[in-house]
Design a protein around this motif. Structure first.
Motif, PDB file in Angstrom:
ATOM      1  N   THR A  69       0.849  -1.191   0.000  1.00 53.02           N
ATOM      2  CA  THR A  69       0.000   0.000   0.000  1.00 53.02           C
ATOM      3  C   THR A  69       0.883   1.239   0.000  1.00 53.02           C
ATOM      4  O   THR A  69       1.826   1.336   0.793  1.00 53.02           O
ATOM      5  N   ASN A 155      -8.215   0.609   6.483  1.00 55.11           N
ATOM      6  CA  ASN A 155      -8.726   0.374   5.140  1.00 55.11           C
ATOM      7  C   ASN A 155     -10.237   0.166   5.166  1.00 55.11           C
ATOM      8  O   ASN A 155     -10.752  -0.595   5.996  1.00 55.11           O
ATOM      9  N   GLN A 157     -12.875  -1.120   2.359  1.00 57.15           N
ATOM     10  CA  GLN A 157     -12.871  -1.766   1.052  1.00 57.15           C
ATOM     11  C   GLN A 157     -14.294  -2.139   0.667  1.00 57.15           C
ATOM     12  O   GLN A 157     -14.929  -2.961   1.317  1.00 57.15           O
ATOM     13  N   MET A 194     -11.973   2.192  -2.456  1.00 58.05           N
ATOM     14  CA  MET A 194     -10.864   1.923  -1.534  1.00 58.05           C
ATOM     15  C   MET A 194     -10.501   3.208  -0.807  1.00 58.05           C
ATOM     16  O   MET A 194     -10.289   4.247  -1.444  1.00 58.05           O
ATOM     17  N   TYR A 196      -7.772   4.451   2.294  1.00 55.44           N
ATOM     18  CA  TYR A 196      -6.632   4.023   3.087  1.00 55.44           C
ATOM     19  C   TYR A 196      -6.169   5.153   4.001  1.00 55.44           C
ATOM     20  O   TYR A 196      -6.114   6.315   3.593  1.00 55.44           O
ATOM     21  N   TYR A 312      -2.309   0.573  -4.470  1.00 56.67           N
ATOM     22  CA  TYR A 312      -2.483  -0.624  -3.639  1.00 56.67           C
ATOM     23  C   TYR A 312      -2.415  -1.857  -4.533  1.00 56.67           C
ATOM     24  O   TYR A 312      -2.809  -1.841  -5.698  1.00 56.67           O
TER      25      TYR A 312
END
Length: 327
Positions: A69, A155, A157, A194, A196, A312
């Motif tokens: 990542t 994270n 997702q 996504m 992060y 990622y």
């Protein structure tokens, strides 16, 4: 005269008595209208509805998660077992569904997972990179003793599939005769969301600061490293999606199934790919309910193709278990 009259009366009485006796002996007359015949029940069963649907609630337990990542130039490696994934897990939801009319239908697969503070290992920090008329210039910091630096990744997702499908073979069901099979190719779109958060902190003996340019390259050693930095990025991309799912019944209640799909094809950027591969067994626990157990491998990858870089590349493989309902 009187004798003749008596004889006449006697004969008439005998004739009347005989008529009454014959009338009594005759069977009753049939009714003028015949009784309707009894209605015979129809032997034909009603035709099945052209509509059908399925809903599957499932969970995915990745026995191993690996990848890299990068958040605004900060990169970290991930290599986690199931316990390291489950401990920071804050929420997870998985659901599949389908509906069809005849042989044509729609399917969806929805995944949402949120984790906070996954453990990582810092591999490098790119503090600045510029592309100009004289070429690319970059300033890169690489810490000494990387094991002393902690990297934590948060994270969110979300993967949301929607596709048009066509069925070959028998209609999906929990129970069927041995040898019955179904093959369903599909094509549609996949939405990948996504988000992060990368937090880097720690102390170390120092590090190396390296400068690279078109006509110059050099480095400098820094002493007394003390790092604490946090960066975030997030976004949603839309990927084209193609895939196939298939199953065959080994016995009336036991089936073998498999599924595979590919999304992305580098449409949004060079690293924009996602794919799944899955195989397992299903067993009917009722006439319209089935328990599924399978092995699954999943890859997600993407990049913003800009500087500073956000990217990622995640690989997960493990066990998936679910309950599927047929309507």
């Amino acid at each position: 005269m009187a004798t003749g009259a008596g004889l006449l009366i006697s004969v008439m009485g005998s004739m009347l008595t005989a008529s009454v006796v014959r009338a009594a002996e005759q069977p009753p007359a049939e009714p003028s209208q015949a009784e309707p015949a009894a209605v015979q029940p129809s032997s034909e069963e009603p035709s099945p509805s052209p509509w059908a649907a399925t809903v599957e609630l499932y969970g995915f337990a990745p026995l191993r998660t690996s990848g890299t990542t990068t958040v605004r130039g900060f990169s970290t490696d991930l290599d986690l077992d199931l316990d390291q994934v489950l401990r920071p897990l804050t929420f997870a939801s998985y659901m599949r569904g389908s509906v069809e009319y005849g042989r044509v239908g729609l399917l969806t697969d929805i995944t949402y997972v949120s984790v906070k503070g996954q453990e990582g290992r810092l591999i490098d920090i790119k503090t600045r990179s510029i592309e100009g008329p004289r070429g690319e210039r970059s300033l890169t910091f690489t810490p000494d003793g990387q094991g002393s630096l902690n990297a934590k990744v948060g994270n969110i997702q979300g993967i949301y599939d929607l596709a048009l499908r066509y069925r070959f073979g028998e209609r999906e069901s929990a129970v069927a005769r041995s040898g019955s099979f179904t093959v369903i190719p599909y094509a549609g779109v996949r939405f990948v969301n996504m988000q992060y958060d990368l937090e880097v902190e720690g102390q170390g003996p120092g590090g190396t600061l390296t400068f690279r340019g078109p006509n110059l390259e050099g480095s400098r050693t820094l002493e007394g490293l003390n790092v604490r930095r946090q960066q975030s990025f997030g976004g949603t991309v839309v990927q084209p999606l193609v895939g196939t799912q298939a199953m065959v019944f080994l016995s009336p209640r036991l089936r073998l199934f498999a599924r595979a799909d590919v999304g992305g094809f580098g449409v949004n950027n060079s690293d924009d790919y996602s794919w799944n591969a899955q195989a397992g067994l299903g067993y009917a626990i009722g006439n319209s309910t089935q328990f599924n157990l399978s092995w699954r491998y999943m890859h997600l990858g993407g990049s913003n193709d800009r500087t500073p870089e956000n990217a990622y590349s995640i690989n997960q493989n493990g066990v998936e278990a679910g309950v599927k309902f047929f309507f």
